[in-house]
Design an enzyme around this catalytic site. Sequence first.
Site, PDB file in Angstrom:
ATOM      1  CB  SER A 186      31.903  60.593   5.054  1.00 25.66           C
ATOM      2  OG  SER A 186      30.994  61.664   4.814  1.00 25.66           O
ATOM      3  CG  HIS A 214      33.184  57.852   7.731  1.00 23.37           C
ATOM      4  ND1 HIS A 214      32.778  56.839   6.896  1.00 23.37           N
ATOM      5  CD2 HIS A 214      32.112  58.683   7.874  1.00 23.37           C
ATOM      6  CE1 HIS A 214      31.527  57.049   6.535  1.00 23.37           C
ATOM      7  NE2 HIS A 214      31.098  58.154   7.099  1.00 23.37           N
ATOM      8  CE  LYS A 244      29.223  56.403   9.015  1.00 25.20           C
ATOM      9  NZ  LYS A 244      28.080  56.627   9.903  1.00 25.20           N
TER      10      LYS A 244
END
Length: 396
Positions: A186, A214, A244
């Site tokens: 990340s 991610h 996310k």
Amino acid sequence: MTSKILHSFLDENITELKDRGLYNEIDPVEGANGPIINIDNKKLINLSSNNYLGLVTDDRLKKVAKEAVDSYGVGAGAVRTINGTLDLHIELEEKLADFKGTEAVISYQSGFNCNMAAISAVMDKNDAILSDALNHASIIDGCRLSKAKIIPFEHSDMDDLRQKAKEAVDSGNYNKIMVITDGVFSMDGDIAKLPEIVEIAEEFDLISYVDDAHGSGVLGKGAGTVKHFGLQDKVDFQMGTLSKAIGVIGGYVAGKANLIDWLKVRSRPFLFSTAVSPADAAASTKAIELLLESTELNERLWENANYLKSGLEKLGFDIGKSETPITPCIIGDEKETQAFSKRLYEEGVYAKSIVFPTVPKGTGRVRNMPTAAHTKEMLDTTISVYKKVGKEMGII
């Protein structure tokens, strides 16, 4: 009377963090966390959220969330193993299994909870875990909780991983050995070398675990890092978040049916914490359905990410070696990094500074997270602001 020792400890250490440029200021957002946000009545182009696909404010998700509240209430009412498992949770897990290409899925209250839950449910003091040196804090904490021997290997260094795997196996000291990695890292935006990791795992019979927080919604046309490499049948644990790219809250682990059965009876956050709300479950399911139906949002994300990266790189900023939409502008010095972020803010761009201990000392950066919801006009404005501030501070 409260402890004088405690207050002395807190005051001294908070002052030290501020003096070293390591104190993190929290900026409350007034309203939705979309491509434009409001902080202190100031409109800002938002480049700090993980809302990759813009789903946080998607009307289709809001609609089903509202309907779920009307039908089910605002909470699940209990832990999953008593009577907190709603049909909405089952529907979400079935949809996620389809999305990730696995036999089954278990969902949790957060991505952090997933790593705390799943690692410690399978690994113990008689085992060892080979962990990438740049793995996320939740992986580190999950490994520590398991009490297994933690053996870090140099970041994405496959020679180091192979050597340490061989040493661990040859020692005969461990019942089980796991290799664990982020799918996408990340802070730098680089992708794990999953084909090589899987090859080493097969060679030494290692349990393989990929944290794809991610990567899900971003790589593999949205299905994640594992599917990006076509390794769904070769990775034991696929962990992902719903907070996310999915735009809601929660996390999950995908894998074989017997693994998911085991996690349901042995992972502590599943056993001892109330399930995510009906609205969250319904909205997450809707988001997954949208990604299964179309790659439009994923394609727009990559188009915007490549546009921003190209613009910043042409200006002369150091954006590292990112292979994903995560776009760091590496400044180095912590105080200068925070000053740069503050000037961006003053010019209308919200890009948060990231400094030690989140990243190593001397590698402070402003991390940009372009999303599918940004317009070209927003990105052009951002690039212009970066040019102005970068030249003003002598960074470019």
